[in-house]
Design an enzyme around this catalytic site. Sequence first.
Site, mmCIF file in Angstrom:
data_model
loop_
_atom_site.group_PDB
_atom_site.id
_atom_site.type_symbol
_atom_site.label_atom_id
_atom_site.label_comp_id
_atom_site.label_asym_id
_atom_site.label_seq_id
_atom_site.Cartn_x
_atom_site.Cartn_y
_atom_site.Cartn_z
ATOM 1 N N ILE A 322 -2.642 8.674 -21.115
ATOM 2 C CA ILE A 322 -1.245 8.893 -19.750
ATOM 3 C C ILE A 322 -1.433 10.215 -19.193
ATOM 4 C CG2 ILE A 322 1.116 9.194 -19.846
ATOM 5 C CD1 ILE A 322 1.410 7.956 -22.774
ATOM 6 N N LYS A 323 -1.514 9.889 -17.988
ATOM 7 C CA LYS A 323 -1.960 11.182 -17.052
ATOM 8 C C LYS A 323 -0.640 12.020 -17.124
ATOM 9 C CE LYS A 323 -4.175 8.651 -13.353
ATOM 10 N NZ LYS A 323 -4.099 8.319 -11.993
ATOM 11 N N MET A 325 1.722 15.351 -16.112
ATOM 12 C CA MET A 325 2.437 15.863 -15.206
ATOM 13 C C MET A 325 2.050 17.266 -14.611
ATOM 14 S SD MET A 325 6.236 14.797 -16.843
ATOM 15 C CE MET A 325 7.115 14.637 -15.165
ATOM 16 N N ASP A 375 -9.001 25.659 -28.596
ATOM 17 C CA ASP A 375 -9.209 26.778 -27.895
ATOM 18 C C ASP A 375 -9.770 26.125 -26.381
ATOM 19 O OD1 ASP A 375 -9.934 29.333 -27.166
ATOM 20 O OD2 ASP A 375 -12.009 29.105 -28.285
#
Length: 579
Positions: A322-323, A325, A375
């Site tokens: 899912i991209k 925001m 990291d």
Amino acid sequence: MNTEREVSLTTTTISKITEGFDHYINEFKKLTVLAPEFFKSRNWTEMQANHRKRLRLYKDLVRSCCNSISNLNTNQREERTFWEEVKKGYSKAILDRQDKELAETFYNSVIRKSMPKLAVDEDLMFVYEGYDTCDLHPNENLYHSYPSSWGLQKIIRQIIQDFDFGVPYFNKEEDIQHLVRAVREVILSRYEPTKDTVTQVLKSVFYRNKAAYLIGRTRVGDKWMPFIIPFLHNDNGVYVDTLIFDPKIMAHMFSFSRSYFMVEVDIPSQMVSFLNAVISHKQIHELYNAIGFNKHGKTEFYRDFLLHLEESGDQFEIAEGIKGMVMTVFTLPSYNIVFKLIKDHFEPPKDMTRQEVKEKYKLVSLHDRVGRMADTHEFEYFTFPLDRMSPKLIQELKNTVNSLLIFTEDKLIIKHLYTERKMIPLNMYLETCDHEDAKFAVEDYGNSILQLAQANIFPGDMMTKNFGVTRQKRVVFYDYDEIEFLTDMNFRWKPRPENYEQIYASTPWYDIARNDIFPEDFKRFMIGRKDVKDHFLQYHEDLFDPDHWKKIQQKITQGELLHAFPYPKEIRFRTDLTA
């Protein structure tokens, strides 16, 4: 022919950078040698504060060095030939250093900060040099050696004697016998010692949080068998907690999701060479990170990246999942790293700035990651070959991070990005894994949240798309734009409605402050997979209890450091002792 003034300026610049690097190394060592004292006195608060000081050190001293150079003739500093001469002279100045690979990285940092838009160029910087620029010869000063002719009991007793922490043991004899039994069960049950069998233990102790670790290897059966011995120190005294032979556990202890060790290092490349033979799962840049030289780890990563580009032909693509925001993420399918860029604009409900997101990532870089936060390395003006960028990715970058892009004829230069280890997003993992793996994943998902809480981190957005699954099937958090300190949160029970209007109100009828958290609501969004949702809710019922979160807060505010064991608790010699 260079004028006398030009030669003087070049010499002065070389001297400034050399002095700056010397200052960094000396201060690094001063902070590192404090770790044994903090372990001895059980001063865990100062142990962590000292670790943060060391993390800030490099950037501060590079900036100071750049400032001293900026006071010199600025016109000549803009010239390419000037930096070519500086590099040539600096190479001679550091030629006999045993840490010259770190000196090269320091030089690179200074030139990049002094000339921020300068492309990476091997004529001006140290691009393809590496950790093996120091001779990797056997070094008896690096480790203690214990011949097999001594016998197991004497070897173990000598190891315990060689590493005196300056405080009483809880039960030294019992520790010795625990270690003897462990060696017999794991090694001597499979291998017969010979006259060539030898055990080597690094003389430097590795400190992190509440633990001290000995790292060694035994030559048996024509191969090296690595091991790690963790020591803890509580009210009862110092004691051996376990003996670790499992290479997967060792790799996890040096994981990208854990804080760097405080360990005294005379010749970094020698230490890395030894560790590379012991913890073979780790790449060179990861091992430099682990011993605290994360800026050189960043350099080694970049060299590895350039080598991979030469040996591969696939294209960079938009990352799966899912991209986000806040972040645009892309990857090279054949490489185990993702590249993360902060978007130019955030869609509601996100209302933060790019600088605020950077501050969140900085917070993580300075905090104890307890094996649950990935990291990252921060880069400026990172260059990609334009013909390797897929058209869809180029369009996505233009749509979301256009202000960060510089296009040349054959390159894409990105002004600012983060690199991070590639993982399978937890939501995607749960869509395809079998039932047993799903049960384990949701259990570990909850464990990761609670362990972050114990380290005073509240993830904020706890949806499964913001967590990844590692190769060892461990769940790690990697989306930092909403993290906060746990102690800044206000955990509440939801008020119960008392009348018709409250029951059917379209929006909450009670006041909600910005830092108010209602754990009861977590049940609605945390796990969507139906066959493991009930198991998750029962297994982690504490997650939905505000009082449980408040208890963790109370322990933190009282100054208690909760130790996150980097190995399974069931392998501990004494599970009843607390760290």
